[in-house]
Design an enzyme around this catalytic site. Sequence first.
Site, PDB file in Angstrom:
ATOM      1  N   SER A 166       3.786  -7.823   9.995  1.00 43.32           N
ATOM      2  CA  SER A 166       4.792  -7.151  10.999  1.00 43.32           C
ATOM      3  C   SER A 166       4.777  -8.080  12.079  1.00 43.32           C
ATOM      4  CB  SER A 166       4.085  -5.712  11.177  1.00 43.32           C
ATOM      5  OG  SER A 166       4.168  -5.097  10.102  1.00 43.32           O
TER       6      SER A 166
HETATM    7  N1  SAM Z   1      -0.244  -4.058   8.053  1.00 45.33           N
HETATM    8  C1  SAM Z   1       0.397  -5.311   7.186  1.00 45.33           C
HETATM    9  C2  SAM Z   1      -0.082  -6.505   7.969  1.00 45.33           C
HETATM   10  O1  SAM Z   1      -0.660  -6.420   9.057  1.00 45.33           O
HETATM   11  O2  SAM Z   1      -0.140  -7.756   7.323  1.00 45.33           O
HETATM   12  C3  SAM Z   1       1.961  -5.394   7.199  1.00 45.33           C
HETATM   13  C4  SAM Z   1       2.249  -4.627   6.254  1.00 45.33           C
HETATM   14  S1  SAM Z   1       3.807  -4.795   5.451  1.00 45.33           S
HETATM   15  C5  SAM Z   1       5.120  -4.427   6.748  1.00 45.33           C
HETATM   16  C6  SAM Z   1       3.791  -3.239   4.430  1.00 45.33           C
HETATM   17  C7  SAM Z   1       2.773  -3.012   3.351  1.00 45.33           C
HETATM   18  O3  SAM Z   1       2.782  -1.642   2.865  1.00 45.33           O
HETATM   19  C8  SAM Z   1       2.976  -4.053   2.198  1.00 45.33           C
HETATM   20  O4  SAM Z   1       1.926  -4.813   2.029  1.00 45.33           O
HETATM   21  C9  SAM Z   1       3.378  -2.787   1.159  1.00 45.33           C
HETATM   22  O5  SAM Z   1       2.779  -3.599  -0.175  1.00 45.33           O
HETATM   23  C10 SAM Z   1       2.465  -2.023   1.587  1.00 45.33           C
HETATM   24  N2  SAM Z   1       2.829  -0.524   0.877  1.00 45.33           N
HETATM   25  C11 SAM Z   1       4.348  -0.125   0.438  1.00 45.33           C
HETATM   26  N3  SAM Z   1       4.088   1.158  -0.171  1.00 45.33           N
HETATM   27  C12 SAM Z   1       2.760   1.531  -0.042  1.00 45.33           C
HETATM   28  C13 SAM Z   1       1.942   2.650  -0.483  1.00 45.33           C
HETATM   29  N4  SAM Z   1       2.549   3.781  -1.069  1.00 45.33           N
HETATM   30  N5  SAM Z   1       0.701   2.637  -0.397  1.00 45.33           N
HETATM   31  C14 SAM Z   1      -0.026   1.582   0.212  1.00 45.33           C
HETATM   32  N6  SAM Z   1       0.582   0.581   0.566  1.00 45.33           N
HETATM   33  C15 SAM Z   1       1.983   0.561   0.477  1.00 45.33           C
END
Ligand code: SAM
Length: 218
Positions: free
Chosen positions: A67
């Site tokens: 992000s």
């Molecule tokens: N917090 C992360 C970082 O610091 O790099 C960025 C996260 S990215 C914007 C969103 C993440 O949410 C992705 O890695 C995606 O695979 C995960 N995601 C999407 N749906 C999800 C779910 N139902 N449960 C857990 N993770 C999920």
Amino acid sequence: MEKLEDSYRARGLRNILVKEIAKKGIKSERILEAFRKVPRHFFFDPIFIEHAYEDKAFPIGEGQTISQPYTVAFQTELLEIKPGKKILEIGTGSGYQACILLELGAVVYSIEYNEVLYKRTVRFLPKIGYKTNLFYGDGSKGLPDHAPYDGILVTAAAPNVPSELINQLNPNGKLVIPVGGKRIQKMVKVTKIDENRISKKEYDRFSFVPLLGEEGWR
Ligand code: SAM
């Protein structure tokens, strides 16, 4: 830019980034200090390292992103974290946000839906000195086995606020979650006052990758 160690130069770039996010409205000195500490360039492939200290989201593979620093700071500020508080992050991704939470003294649980990213991050964080509780699976319904939490942070965009996440909060716990369409969302902060009452505040406007899974976009 050459591959950075956590060098004088990298610290300088972090200081510039911190000034930028402070200018955009992040007030908490503790949060700004956490951003000065976590080497964001460690989370980047060396060939993209020159982008590490831009205030922008960046691809991390598997169609996902690390992000934007301002967004990480904004969500973190809404959580009102105090040392020792138990925080669940939904969407571990690269692990960067989890490290910011750890620098704030939180006890962090984080769950990731993408197996490749989960496996990468579970190996990587200890190598750079961060210990946390990482889980693989669908976090759209939280992580009930370890509930309750003082805060829940969702780092992907949900179509609605899953009520199961509110159930997993302690009284006075905060849920911070981007809610809206697949492209543009509002940041929603839900405070659980007690078992029967919540308060809700919304902030414009953000753009996250979609939350997948049962309570997300299927
Ligand atoms: N917090 C992360 C970082 O610091 O790099 C960025 C996260 S990215 C914007 C969103 C993440 O949410 C992705 O890695 C995606 O695979 C995960 N995601 C999407 N749906 C999800 C779910 N139902 N449960 C857990 N993770 C999920």
